[in-house]
Design a protein around this motif. Structure first.
Motif, PDB file in Angstrom:
ATOM      1  N   TYR A   6      63.711  48.885 -72.145  1.00 16.69           N
ATOM      2  CA  TYR A   6      63.672  50.347 -72.033  1.00 16.69           C
ATOM      3  C   TYR A   6      64.052  50.832 -70.638  1.00 16.69           C
ATOM      4  CZ  TYR A   6      60.779  49.198 -76.049  1.00 16.69           C
ATOM      5  OH  TYR A   6      60.321  48.647 -77.202  1.00 16.69           O
ATOM      6  N   CYS A   7      64.567  49.947 -69.803  1.00 17.16           N
ATOM      7  CA  CYS A   7      64.941  50.330 -68.439  1.00 17.16           C
ATOM      8  C   CYS A   7      66.442  50.178 -68.225  1.00 17.16           C
ATOM      9  CB  CYS A   7      64.188  49.469 -67.425  1.00 17.16           C
ATOM     10  SG  CYS A   7      62.403  49.769 -67.413  1.00 17.16           S
ATOM     11  N   GLN A   8      66.960  50.916 -67.236  1.00 19.21           N
ATOM     12  CA  GLN A   8      68.368  50.828 -66.878  1.00 19.21           C
ATOM     13  C   GLN A   8      68.584  50.084 -65.564  1.00 19.21           C
ATOM     14  OE1 GLN A   8      70.949  54.320 -67.474  1.00 19.21           O
ATOM     15  NE2 GLN A   8      69.151  55.411 -68.216  1.00 19.21           N
ATOM     16  N   LEU A  10      65.503  48.733 -63.445  1.00 24.10           N
ATOM     17  CA  LEU A  10      64.385  47.861 -63.102  1.00 24.10           C
ATOM     18  C   LEU A  10      64.513  46.522 -63.823  1.00 24.10           C
ATOM     19  CD1 LEU A  10      61.779  48.378 -61.363  1.00 24.10           C
ATOM     20  CD2 LEU A  10      60.577  48.607 -63.532  1.00 24.10           C
ATOM     21  N   ALA A  15      59.529  44.667 -62.564  1.00 26.36           N
ATOM     22  CA  ALA A  15      58.499  45.334 -63.360  1.00 26.36           C
ATOM     23  C   ALA A  15      57.181  44.570 -63.277  1.00 26.36           C
ATOM     24  CB  ALA A  15      58.953  45.452 -64.810  1.00 26.36           C
ATOM     25  N   THR A 136      51.749  51.653 -70.710  1.00 20.62           N
ATOM     26  CA  THR A 136      52.852  50.944 -71.353  1.00 20.62           C
ATOM     27  C   THR A 136      52.312  50.234 -72.583  1.00 20.62           C
ATOM     28  OG1 THR A 136      53.931  50.576 -69.228  1.00 20.62           O
ATOM     29  CG2 THR A 136      54.628  49.180 -71.062  1.00 20.62           C
ATOM     30  N   SER A 159      57.389  56.705 -72.353  1.00 17.36           N
ATOM     31  CA  SER A 159      58.104  57.640 -71.489  1.00 17.36           C
ATOM     32  C   SER A 159      57.170  58.736 -70.991  1.00 17.36           C
ATOM     33  CB  SER A 159      59.253  58.277 -72.278  1.00 17.36           C
ATOM     34  OG  SER A 159      59.678  59.469 -71.686  1.00 17.36           O
ATOM     35  N   ALA A 211      56.469  50.923 -65.591  1.00 17.25           N
ATOM     36  CA  ALA A 211      57.854  50.452 -65.483  1.00 17.25           C
ATOM     37  C   ALA A 211      58.849  51.535 -65.846  1.00 17.25           C
ATOM     38  CB  ALA A 211      58.060  49.218 -66.370  1.00 17.25           C
ATOM     39  N   ARG A 212      58.589  52.258 -66.933  1.00 19.73           N
ATOM     40  CA  ARG A 212      59.515  53.308 -67.352  1.00 19.73           C
ATOM     41  C   ARG A 212      59.563  54.448 -66.345  1.00 19.73           C
ATOM     42  NH1 ARG A 212      61.434  54.771 -72.349  1.00 19.73           N
ATOM     43  NH2 ARG A 212      62.132  56.600 -71.204  1.00 19.73           N
ATOM     44  N   ASP A 215      61.571  53.296 -63.382  1.00 23.28           N
ATOM     45  CA  ASP A 215      62.998  53.238 -63.708  1.00 23.28           C
ATOM     46  C   ASP A 215      63.605  54.633 -63.788  1.00 23.28           C
ATOM     47  OD1 ASP A 215      65.246  51.355 -64.596  1.00 23.28           O
ATOM     48  OD2 ASP A 215      65.268  52.833 -66.207  1.00 23.28           O
ATOM     49  N   ASP A 216      62.865  55.587 -64.320  1.00 23.42           N
ATOM     50  CA  ASP A 216      63.364  56.967 -64.370  1.00 23.42           C
ATOM     51  C   ASP A 216      63.620  57.504 -62.961  1.00 23.42           C
ATOM     52  OD1 ASP A 216      63.343  57.004 -67.094  1.00 23.42           O
ATOM     53  OD2 ASP A 216      61.595  58.313 -67.309  1.00 23.42           O
ATOM     54  N   CYS A 219      66.756  55.947 -61.672  1.00 27.47           N
ATOM     55  CA  CYS A 219      67.909  56.598 -62.314  1.00 27.47           C
ATOM     56  C   CYS A 219      68.217  57.938 -61.646  1.00 27.47           C
ATOM     57  CB  CYS A 219      67.628  56.833 -63.802  1.00 27.47           C
ATOM     58  SG  CYS A 219      67.598  55.341 -64.801  1.00 27.47           S
TER      59      CYS A 219
END
Length: 253
Positions: A6-8, A10, A15, A136, A159, A211-212, A215-216, A219
């Protein structure tokens, strides 16, 4: 390196280290001992929370510990050692195909090479310091779905944007109003993003998917500084909007 689910940006290892860093400031000593995690120095989390901007966060021991955990120092003096010669250097020269790999443009996987990476991770440290509970989700089982309504099952709690759009208990109102969500969507500076995300985390009872969320933030900084990705459908604002309104619509029917 493998990118975390679910990450781009990380990676799986980052994580894992991020969660351990967060646990060191929040978990009970007995839990830390079981997981072989050293407890953070007294006051480390408080110093992160008191830091009002990115320059202040960069000076905290909490940020430095996170930064050097996910980006350990590397000895780069090997080629400059006394007695080194051109012959020795040529002996360790990368093969042509390796040179081609190093000459490729930056990708998601070498995020730490970006000039803004340290600021991005300072923002991660500042926002996650306000999180007390990592929500999570674990691996789904049949039992996890018991007792949940269809609307709850449809909400992606991996999210923060989805959590913001989810309903307040016994109400059809979202946790974060649409007006305030739009402010987050249109944040014009790094400091404004830091402020708005901290407010949102507190509004959500200091719960977030670590983690999400990290990562956001990564981004957002990549887009703010490098204006990537250029594809509209991959932009963080569209992703947040999709997650927010999907969660909001799931309880308005």
């Amino acid at each position: 390196m493998t990118i975390a689910p679910y990450c781009q940006y990380l990676t799986v290892e980052q994580a894992r280290q991020l969660r351990r860093w967060h646990q060191s400031m929040n978990a009970a000593p007995s839990e830390l001992q079981e997981q072989n995690i050293m407890q953070a120095p007294s006051g480390q989390r408080a110093r992160l929370c008191r830091s009002e901007n990115l320059p202040a966060l960069l000076m905290t021991d909490g940020f430095r510990r996170l930064w050097f955990t996910i980006n350990p120092p590397v000895d780069t003096d090997i080629d400059e050692a006394p007695g080194s010669s051109d012959a020795v250097k040529s002996a360790v020269k990368p093969a042509p195909n390796e040179l081609a790999q190093h000459s490729k443009p930056q990708t998601k996987r070498n995020y730490l090479d970006n000039h803004f990476a340290m600021l991005a991770w300072a923002c991660v440290a500042g926002v996650l310091a306000d999180v007390r509970t990592d929500v999570t989700p674990r691996t789904k089982t049949k039992d996890t779905a018991k007792g949940k309504s269809k609307s709850e099952e449809n909400i992606d709690y991996r999210s923060l944007a989805a959590m913001a759009g989810s309903p307040v208990k016994n109400s059809e109102r979202s946790q974060l109003s649409e007006l305030r969500f739009q402010r987050l969507q249109t944040a014009e500076s790094e400091e404004e993003l830091l402020l708005l995300l901290r407010r949102l985390v507190k509004q959500l009872d200091r719960k977030a998917p670590l983690a999400r969320l990290a990562d956001d933030i990564l981004c957002w900084f990549a887009e703010y500084h490098d204006r990537v990705p250029r594809d509209v459908e991959k932009r963080i604002a569209l992703k947040w909007a999709t997650e927010y309104y999907r969660a909001a619509s799931s309880h308005s029917k």
